[in-house]
Design a protein around this motif. Structure first.
Motif, PDB file in Angstrom:
ATOM      1  N   GLU A 164     -16.101   2.375 -20.128  1.00 32.14           N
ATOM      2  CA  GLU A 164     -17.031   1.254 -20.086  1.00 32.14           C
ATOM      3  C   GLU A 164     -16.404   0.017 -20.718  1.00 32.14           C
ATOM      4  O   GLU A 164     -15.699   0.097 -21.718  1.00 32.14           O
ATOM      5  CB  GLU A 164     -18.318   1.614 -20.824  1.00 32.14           C
ATOM      6  N   LYS A 165     -16.670  -1.140 -20.128  1.00 33.10           N
ATOM      7  CA  LYS A 165     -16.223  -2.407 -20.680  1.00 33.10           C
ATOM      8  C   LYS A 165     -17.312  -3.004 -21.568  1.00 33.10           C
ATOM      9  O   LYS A 165     -18.495  -2.884 -21.251  1.00 33.10           O
ATOM     10  CB  LYS A 165     -15.868  -3.393 -19.563  1.00 33.10           C
ATOM     11  N   PHE A 166     -16.891  -3.658 -22.639  1.00 34.25           N
ATOM     12  CA  PHE A 166     -17.822  -4.308 -23.547  1.00 34.25           C
ATOM     13  C   PHE A 166     -17.929  -5.775 -23.138  1.00 34.25           C
ATOM     14  O   PHE A 166     -16.958  -6.534 -23.221  1.00 34.25           O
ATOM     15  CB  PHE A 166     -17.352  -4.173 -24.987  1.00 34.25           C
ATOM     16  N   THR A 167     -19.108  -6.159 -22.698  1.00 34.11           N
ATOM     17  CA  THR A 167     -19.304  -7.482 -22.105  1.00 34.11           C
ATOM     18  C   THR A 167     -20.062  -8.452 -23.007  1.00 34.11           C
ATOM     19  O   THR A 167     -20.304  -9.579 -22.602  1.00 34.11           O
ATOM     20  CB  THR A 167     -20.064  -7.343 -20.778  1.00 34.11           C
ATOM     21  N   ASN A 168     -20.430  -8.024 -24.217  1.00 37.48           N
ATOM     22  CA  ASN A 168     -21.250  -8.897 -25.064  1.00 37.48           C
ATOM     23  C   ASN A 168     -20.829  -8.794 -26.525  1.00 37.48           C
ATOM     24  O   ASN A 168     -21.661  -8.705 -27.420  1.00 37.48           O
ATOM     25  CB  ASN A 168     -22.731  -8.534 -24.916  1.00 37.48           C
ATOM     26  N   GLN A 196      -3.126 -10.367 -22.195  1.00 37.31           N
ATOM     27  CA  GLN A 196      -4.489 -10.667 -21.743  1.00 37.31           C
ATOM     28  C   GLN A 196      -4.983  -9.625 -20.742  1.00 37.31           C
ATOM     29  O   GLN A 196      -6.137  -9.212 -20.792  1.00 37.31           O
ATOM     30  CB  GLN A 196      -4.531 -12.063 -21.126  1.00 37.31           C
ATOM     31  N   ARG A 197      -4.111  -9.170 -19.853  1.00 43.32           N
ATOM     32  CA  ARG A 197      -4.515  -8.132 -18.902  1.00 43.32           C
ATOM     33  C   ARG A 197      -4.880  -6.834 -19.617  1.00 43.32           C
ATOM     34  O   ARG A 197      -5.864  -6.180 -19.255  1.00 43.32           O
ATOM     35  CB  ARG A 197      -3.380  -7.869 -17.913  1.00 43.32           C
ATOM     36  N   PHE A 198      -4.093  -6.474 -20.620  1.00 45.59           N
ATOM     37  CA  PHE A 198      -4.379  -5.233 -21.357  1.00 45.59           C
ATOM     38  C   PHE A 198      -5.707  -5.335 -22.099  1.00 45.59           C
ATOM     39  O   PHE A 198      -6.467  -4.363 -22.159  1.00 45.59           O
ATOM     40  CB  PHE A 198      -3.240  -4.939 -22.331  1.00 45.59           C
ATOM     41  N   ILE A 199      -5.986  -6.491 -22.685  1.00 48.50           N
ATOM     42  CA  ILE A 199      -7.255  -6.663 -23.396  1.00 48.50           C
ATOM     43  C   ILE A 199      -8.426  -6.554 -22.431  1.00 48.50           C
ATOM     44  O   ILE A 199      -9.455  -5.934 -22.741  1.00 48.50           O
ATOM     45  CB  ILE A 199      -7.267  -8.021 -24.133  1.00 48.50           C
ATOM     46  N   GLU A 200      -8.283  -7.138 -21.242  1.00 54.89           N
ATOM     47  CA  GLU A 200      -9.374  -7.138 -20.268  1.00 54.89           C
ATOM     48  C   GLU A 200      -9.640  -5.762 -19.669  1.00 54.89           C
ATOM     49  O   GLU A 200     -10.653  -5.582 -18.992  1.00 54.89           O
ATOM     50  CB  GLU A 200      -9.056  -8.139 -19.153  1.00 54.89           C
ATOM     51  N   ARG A 207     -10.539  -3.264 -21.371  1.00 54.64           N
ATOM     52  CA  ARG A 207     -11.685  -2.715 -22.115  1.00 54.64           C
ATOM     53  C   ARG A 207     -12.680  -3.782 -22.544  1.00 54.64           C
ATOM     54  O   ARG A 207     -13.851  -3.469 -22.778  1.00 54.64           O
ATOM     55  CB  ARG A 207     -11.178  -1.969 -23.363  1.00 54.64           C
ATOM     56  N   ILE A 208     -12.245  -5.007 -22.689  1.00 53.23           N
ATOM     57  CA  ILE A 208     -13.117  -6.093 -23.141  1.00 53.23           C
ATOM     58  C   ILE A 208     -13.502  -6.933 -21.921  1.00 53.23           C
ATOM     59  O   ILE A 208     -12.662  -7.638 -21.359  1.00 53.23           O
ATOM     60  CB  ILE A 208     -12.439  -6.967 -24.213  1.00 53.23           C
TER      61      ILE A 208
END
Length: 503
Positions: free
Chosen positions: A84-88, A236-240, A242-243
């Motif tokens: 799951e990605k954290f969107t907030n 930035q790609r690696f961070i995105e 999961r975030i």
């Protein structure tokens, strides 16, 4: 009649017990007789508690919010839902979290380009944090360039260190507190650097436990200028992965691209993360998690012919192999893998060497001499034998580290030369205790004793230079050592099998 009364009391007792056991069921709350009004008011029903405790980890203050409550919630969610990605995430960066982050900062740390210290920022803390929260949430927060300082290394060179402004430290610490629960649920077990509950000695224990296993060959890998060559696009790609909160990703990349202030000039940064930033360690771990950890774990499972052991502490990588062909194949594959993401192996420091339980006998049979040694986290690892002729891993303080420390102490002794002797004794005692706390491992007692003797001789020479007529006899030197006795070394870190299984 008496029997009927006793039976009726028994029924009432059983009914009371059943009512107590069923207290979690939906019940209708009733008003007491004395509280009735005309007409009788209805009362809301209480829903089932479902065996859950009503206690919460909340702040005792009425206007407070415990910042650590939702951090634990984020960690549990990251563990239960690994895809799951954290969107907030950025919405949690409010005053309670910023205040907790401020309190976790070092009070005596060096200041950045703004020159603001911890005490100065804390004078109007609530107002400053409220204004900072507003700027972070609106997206108008922009970090200042980091102040670059150079610290000496053991080989005579220097390491650039970036010192952020204090307000940037607060926001970075808050961001780190939000990211750590997420990525701690993702990171692989052989990663030890800059992680919660893990230290250098945990990594050293893992190395010692692996070498006692089926290790015959060791790959000592070093990434050339890792922190200065991290590719911003890949990061930035690696961070995105999961975030999913774009505002949070934008905030993290602002720190990476903030620039460096050196000698009054601003230098733009197109790659790398400044060492010294609070958020830099977790960003570097995220980068190597995708570049090295996941890939090497898959390589070990699918392509290796024998046992493979991996220990990584930040950018220091040590791998043990049962088969020689696996060691050379990994070295070649690792160089190709790192090149795809803008990284390079240090050719002089990266090497494959024969090491382990049978290395000494095999090399002696071939006439190749003693096994080579390697350095890892400040220790020189030696394949030796004990007093019974059996294999024994020896760990000694790195000669380079010891010389650099003694040179630093010599310079400080010259500056403190005219201070009272008792103050100098207290300072040197604290230095030795700190040295022992890290280097006091089995088989290193002799090196610790030599370091203490070198410090004592250096102190004697420094004190005698306070006067041209100060010449100590052997008796005077002995009396001085008895009066101002320096702490003796003792082993503080036993072998991992004597303490716990290496993680």
């Amino acid at each position: 009649m008496v029997g009927e009364v006793q039976l009726r009391k028994g029924d009432e007792l059983q009914a009371a017990e059943r009512a107590f056991e069923e207290s979690d069921e939906v019940t209708g709350a009733k008003k007491l007789v004395k509280t009735w009004v005309t007409p009788v008011e209805s009362v809301e029903q209480r829903t089932s508690a479902k065996r859950k405790s009503a206690a919460r980890n909340a702040s005792p203050a009425q206007d407070g919010t415990d910042a650590l409550t939702y951090l634990r919630w984020i960690g549990r969610r990251a563990k239960n839902k690994p895809k799951e990605k954290f969107t907030n995430l950025l919405s949690h960066m409010k005053v309670p979290l910023l205040k907790e982050a401020f309190l976790r900062l070092r009070k005596d740390a060096a200041s950045g380009v703004d020159g603001v210290t911890w005490d100065e920022y804390g004078e109007r803390l609530d107002g400053r944090l409220l204004e900072l929260q507003d700027r972070v949430q609106r997206g108008s927060y922009h970090p200042m360039p980091v102040r670059r300082a150079h610290i000496p290394k053991g080989d005579g060179s220097t390491r650039p260190l970036g010192i952020p402004a204090l307000e940037d430290k607060v926001v970075q610490q808050a961001a780190r507190m939000l990211l750590e629960p997420i990525y701690e649920a993702m990171f692989i077990g052989f990663s030890y650097g800059y992680r919660l509950g893990r230290s250098q000695h945990d990594a050293l224990d893992a190395v010692a436990a692996a070498i006692k296993g089926k290790v015959n060959w060791v790959l000592d890998a070093d990434i050339r200028s890792f922190f200065n060559t991290i590719d911003h696009g890949w990061l930035q790609r690696f961070i995105e992965h999961r975030i999913g909160d774009k505002r949070m990703v934008r905030l993290l990349m602002k720190w990476v691209r903030a620039g460096v202030m050196e000698d009054g000039q601003l230098h733009e940064v197109t790659e790398g993360t400044p060492q010294g930033g609070i958020v830099s360690p977790i960003l570097s771990n995220i980068y190597l998690h995708y570049v090295f950890d996941l890939w090497s774990s898959q390589w070990r499972r699918k392509l290796a012919h024998g046992e493979v052991y991996i220990v990584r502490y930040a950018d220091d990588i040590l791998m043990g192999f049962q088969k020689e062909q696996d060691a050379h194949a990994m070295r070649s594959a690792l160089a190709d893998r790192l090149a795809k993401f803008g990284l390079r192996l240090h050719e002089e420091k990266t090497r494959v060497l024969e090491f382990g339980r049978f290395a000494r006998e095999n090399r002696k049979r071939r006439g190749s001499g003693k096994p080579e040694t390697f350095e890892f986290l400040g220790f020189t690892h030696i394949a030796g034998v004990d007093q019974h002729g059996r294999f024994q891993l020896f760990r000694r303080t790195s000669r380079k580290k010891r010389r650099a420390k003694l040179a630093q102490l010599k310079e400080q002794c010259e500056r403190r030369r005219h201070q009272p002797v008792r103050e100098q004794h207290a300072w040197l005692s604290s230095v030795l205790r700190g040295h022992y706390r890290y280097y006091a491992v089995p088989t290193n007692y002799e090196a610790l004793h030599q370091f203490r003797a070198a410090v004592r001789r250096m102190w004697h020479r420094s004190l005698q230079r306070r006067s041209q007529r100060a010449s100590w006899t052997a008796r005077k030197r002995q009396m001085f050592d008895c009066t101002f006795l320096l702490p003796a070394p003792e082993i503080l870190h036993p072998w991992p099998d004597a303490r716990f299984a290496a993680r």
